[in-house]
Design a protein around this motif. Structure first.
Motif, PDB file in Angstrom:
ATOM      1  N   VAL A   1     -24.893  -2.208 -10.403  1.00 14.08           N
ATOM      2  CA  VAL A   1     -23.443  -2.120 -10.221  1.00 14.08           C
ATOM      3  C   VAL A   1     -22.759  -2.682 -11.465  1.00 14.08           C
ATOM      4  CG1 VAL A   1     -23.400  -2.186  -7.694  1.00 14.08           C
ATOM      5  CG2 VAL A   1     -23.426  -4.335  -8.982  1.00 14.08           C
ATOM      6  N   LYS A   2     -21.803  -1.932 -11.992  1.00 15.53           N
ATOM      7  CA  LYS A   2     -20.984  -2.447 -13.083  1.00 15.53           C
ATOM      8  C   LYS A   2     -19.873  -3.310 -12.501  1.00 15.53           C
ATOM      9  CE  LYS A   2     -21.711   0.732 -16.896  1.00 15.53           C
ATOM     10  NZ  LYS A   2     -21.047   1.532 -17.964  1.00 15.53           N
ATOM     11  N   LEU A   3     -19.492  -4.347 -13.231  1.00 13.31           N
ATOM     12  CA  LEU A   3     -18.538  -5.311 -12.713  1.00 13.31           C
ATOM     13  C   LEU A   3     -17.395  -5.560 -13.684  1.00 13.31           C
ATOM     14  CD1 LEU A   3     -21.095  -7.980 -11.452  1.00 13.31           C
ATOM     15  CD2 LEU A   3     -19.943  -6.250 -10.065  1.00 13.31           C
TER      16      LEU A   3
ATOM     17  N   GLY B   1     -19.955  -2.446 -21.223  1.00  8.32           N
ATOM     18  CA  GLY B   1     -19.715  -2.899 -19.864  1.00  8.32           C
ATOM     19  C   GLY B   1     -20.770  -3.899 -19.441  1.00  8.32           C
ATOM     20  N   VAL B   2     -20.485  -4.618 -18.343  1.00  8.14           N
ATOM     21  CA  VAL B   2     -21.440  -5.589 -17.810  1.00  8.14           C
ATOM     22  C   VAL B   2     -21.878  -5.153 -16.423  1.00  8.14           C
ATOM     23  CG1 VAL B   2     -20.568  -7.522 -19.167  1.00  8.14           C
ATOM     24  CG2 VAL B   2     -19.577  -7.058 -16.915  1.00  8.14           C
ATOM     25  N   PHE B   3     -23.070  -5.600 -16.032  1.00  8.45           N
ATOM     26  CA  PHE B   3     -23.604  -5.153 -14.753  1.00  8.45           C
ATOM     27  C   PHE B   3     -24.531  -6.202 -14.159  1.00  8.45           C
ATOM     28  CE2 PHE B   3     -26.825  -3.935 -17.797  1.00  8.45           C
ATOM     29  CZ  PHE B   3     -28.030  -4.131 -17.132  1.00  8.45           C
TER      30      PHE B   3
ATOM     31  N   LEU C   1     -25.708  -9.355 -16.565  1.00 10.10           N
ATOM     32  CA  LEU C   1     -25.227 -10.712 -16.328  1.00 10.10           C
ATOM     33  C   LEU C   1     -26.311 -11.561 -15.678  1.00 10.10           C
ATOM     34  CD1 LEU C   1     -21.631  -9.957 -14.971  1.00 10.10           C
ATOM     35  CD2 LEU C   1     -22.317 -10.553 -17.304  1.00 10.10           C
ATOM     36  N   ASN C   2     -26.435 -12.781 -16.150  1.00 12.79           N
ATOM     37  CA  ASN C   2     -27.356 -13.757 -15.588  1.00 12.79           C
ATOM     38  C   ASN C   2     -26.514 -14.853 -14.952  1.00 12.79           C
ATOM     39  OD1 ASN C   2     -29.229 -15.703 -14.975  1.00 12.79           O
ATOM     40  ND2 ASN C   2     -29.937 -16.018 -17.076  1.00 12.79           N
TER      41      ASN C   2
END
Length: 327
Positions: A252-254, A242-244, A221-222
């Motif tokens: 960390v994954k979020l 997944g996003v991190f 993620l930006n």
């Protein structure tokens, strides 16, 4: 054509396997699946090496259908067609097979070869149309049944079906919708094509867009981007990959969600904080500031090598300080 259409089914994942099962169980009066072609077994490193078959492979065996798993369709084309000819075929149907067919295979059946593509072509030609429909914030997608040609996803359109995309849709839920839509409409699309009831139409090349394969790095993620773009990335890459973000130098994954009310602007209550800054709301709620000054709520955090943590546990366990941020 009169009589039952003999189909060789080419596919690999679960969404293809569900359609295969539907054709066999519910449309045997119109179609005969003579054989299946799917990807080779993949080796999974899980307490030792384990060979995993595709969902279509498992379903074909369950249904008692012959299965071919060529390593290279291009190099083995002659052998593949020789084997399939012993089973017979009128039409090759492709649903997320995962490999490009050579022209000799495309042209082999009397009715040629067709493909169900998970977008409304000419939009999103390529490997990941379902994910990219969410990434780009589309409100509608669907299936396109197209003739297969050498150029990727550029064949004439035979038929299309539409599926509405909800605001909080994820790739996981959209896959389920598209699978249900394919089962509802796919067999009729094939029957109309086989019976000559439709006239395929060329795609508008000027409107074509493309999408590539998804990698784990695409999930980064930006937070300099607007909140709606970040949330769309979360939707597109849930559940996989997944996003991190990075927090204190570690991955960390979020899981994020928008607030239940319209996102405020800086002038309406968002702190004057830099992008990625974490903002606590009491002891249990946490949000992150995005590039447009809006915020997204954090649902859970999964530190690298650990299990998912509720926001309250993350706040307490990491003793969040003013100025902490995701990068």
């Amino acid at each position: 054509m009169t009589g039952k259409t003999r189909i060789v089914f080419w596919g690999s994942p679960g969404i293809a396997a569900s359609f295969l099962r539907d054709l066999v169980h519910n449309h045997s009066d119109r179609f005969v699946i003579t054989a299946c072609v799917t990807q080779t077994e993949k080796t999974i490193q899980r307490q030792g090496k384990t060979a995993a078959r595709s969902k279509v492979h498992d379903t074909a065996l369950e249904l008692g259908l012959p299965v071919l798993t060529p390593k290279s369709v291009k190099k083995e084309a002659r052998e593949i067609l020789s084997t399939l000819s012993t089973f017979g075929y009128d039409l090759f149907v492709v649903v997320a097979y995962g490999k490009i067919l050579p022209q000799s295979i495309i042209d082999a059946p009397p009715l040629k070869s067709v493909n169900f593509h998970g977008s409304l072509l000419p939009l999103l030609r390529g490997a990941s149309p379902i994910e990219h429909s969410l990434l780009y914030g589309f409100r509608e997608t669907g299936w396109t049944l197209q003739r297969i040609v050498e150029k990727l996803d550029a064949g004439d359109i035979i038929a299309q079906s539409q599926v509405v995309i909800d605001e909080n849709e994820t790739t996981g839920t959209l896959y389920e919708k598209l699978s249900a839509d394919l089962i509802q409409n796919g067999a009729q699309m094939l029957a109309d094509y086989a019976d000559g009831k439709v006239t395929p139409r060329p795609q508008d090349e000027s409107a074509a867009t493309h999408c590539g394969k998804i990698s784990a790095e695409d999930g980064r993620l930006n937070f300099e981007r607007p909140a709606h773009e970040i949330f769309n990335r979360c939707r597109a890459f849930t559940p996989r990959p997944g996003v991190f973000a990075m927090f204190r130098g570690k991955k960390v994954k979020l899981a994020l969600s928008p607030p239940p009310v319209p996102l405020p602007t800086r002038g309406e209550g968002v702190p004057e904080a830099g992008v990625g800054t974490l903002t606590k709301h009491g002891k249990t709620d946490l949000s992150v500031v995005c590039g447009d000054g809006n915020v997204l709520n954090i649902v859970s955090v999964t530190p690298e090598g650990k299990k998912p943590m509720a926001v309250a546990d993350f706040m307490n366990g990491y003793r969040l300080q003013d100025g902490d941020r995701f990068e």
